[in-house]
Write an enzyme that holds these catalytic residues in place. Structure first.
Site, PDB file in Angstrom:
ATOM      1  N   GLU A  54       0.841  -1.209   0.000  1.00 15.96           N
ATOM      2  CA  GLU A  54       0.000   0.000   0.000  1.00 15.96           C
ATOM      3  C   GLU A  54       0.867   1.247   0.000  1.00 15.96           C
ATOM      4  O   GLU A  54       0.583   2.244  -0.657  1.00 15.96           O
ATOM      5  CB  GLU A  54      -0.869   0.088   1.266  1.00 15.96           C
ATOM      6  CG  GLU A  54      -1.734  -1.069   1.551  1.00 15.96           C
ATOM      7  CD  GLU A  54      -1.052  -2.146   2.358  1.00 15.96           C
ATOM      8  OE1 GLU A  54       0.030  -2.614   1.939  1.00 15.96           O
ATOM      9  OE2 GLU A  54      -1.596  -2.543   3.374  1.00 15.96           O
ATOM     10  N   CYS A  81      -2.103  -3.525   7.203  1.00 14.52           N
ATOM     11  CA  CYS A  81      -1.549  -3.569   8.570  1.00 14.52           C
ATOM     12  C   CYS A  81      -1.827  -2.237   9.275  1.00 14.52           C
ATOM     13  O   CYS A  81      -2.266  -1.258   8.664  1.00 14.52           O
ATOM     14  CB  CYS A  81      -0.045  -3.854   8.521  1.00 14.52           C
ATOM     15  SG  CYS A  81       0.953  -2.446   7.989  1.00 14.52           S
TER      16      CYS A  81
HETATM   17  N1  THU Z   1       2.481  -6.556   3.987  1.00 14.30           N
HETATM   18  C1  THU Z   1       2.012  -5.642   3.093  1.00 14.30           C
HETATM   19  O1  THU Z   1       2.586  -5.457   2.011  1.00 14.30           O
HETATM   20  N2  THU Z   1       0.897  -4.937   3.418  1.00 14.30           N
HETATM   21  C2  THU Z   1       0.221  -5.082   4.602  1.00 14.30           C
HETATM   22  O2  THU Z   1      -0.622  -4.267   4.928  1.00 14.30           O
HETATM   23  C3  THU Z   1       0.502  -6.247   5.438  1.00 14.30           C
HETATM   24  C4  THU Z   1       1.874  -6.810   5.279  1.00 14.30           C
HETATM   25  C5  THU Z   1       3.719  -7.270   3.665  1.00 14.30           C
HETATM   26  C6  THU Z   1       4.892  -6.830   4.492  1.00 14.30           C
HETATM   27  C7  THU Z   1       5.797  -8.038   4.408  1.00 14.30           C
HETATM   28  O3  THU Z   1       6.618  -7.921   3.247  1.00 14.30           O
HETATM   29  C8  THU Z   1       4.844  -9.203   4.200  1.00 14.30           C
HETATM   30  O4  THU Z   1       3.573  -8.637   3.893  1.00 14.30           O
HETATM   31  C9  THU Z   1       4.690 -10.104   5.407  1.00 14.30           C
HETATM   32  O5  THU Z   1       4.386  -9.377   6.531  1.00 14.30           O
END
Ligand code: THU
Length: 122
Positions: A54, A81
């Site tokens: 994002e 997240c």
């Molecule tokens: N991740 C995202 O790209 N977006 C989120 O909102 C949740 C987590 C990614 C970060 C990391 O590279 C992987 O997911 C595992 O946590």
């Protein structure tokens, strides 16, 4: 709901750089101009330095001149997240769409996802 935007996010996910988690995430944000900016998660061997999909999508939009209020909606291949929810709040996204773990596609406002969000005191 924006099927096209979620399809763009899903296609982008295939280009994620996530060799440590193997969890590929894609995002696509639509600006008021109609332009769509894609993002993927980009990890690093120093784990905390990785960035979420994002945030890379929003950063691409900012590079092209967008700011808070210019981004209409975003689709993400996973639930955002906590830190990304603060970014969605900052950039005043109109709508945030993602599939729940079970597959159901849902849409929310940033306020739904981060109630009582923190802002810099005026
Ligand atoms: N991740 C995202 O790209 N977006 C989120 O909102 C949740 C987590 C990614 C970060 C990391 O590279 C992987 O997911 C595992 O946590």
């Amino acid at each position: 709901m924006s099927d096209d935007l979620l399809a763009r996010a899903q296609a982008a996910a295939g280009r994620a750089y996530a060799p440590y988690s193997n969890y590929l995430v894609g995002a696509a944000v639509r600006a008021r101009s109609g332009r769509i900016y894609e993002g993927v998660n980009v990890e690093n061997a120093a784990y905390p330095l990785g960035i979420c999909a994002e945030r890379t999508a929003i950063a691409c939009a900012v590079v092209d001149g967008c700011g808070p209020g210019d981004l209409v909606e975003i689709a993400i291949t996973a639930s955002p997240c906590g830190g990304c929810r603060q970014w969605l709040h900052e950039f005043r996204l109109g709508r945030v769409t993602f599939p729940r773990a079970g597959g159901e596609v849902v849409s929310f406002t940033p306020g739904d996802l981060l109630p009582e969000a923190w802002d810099l005191p005026a």
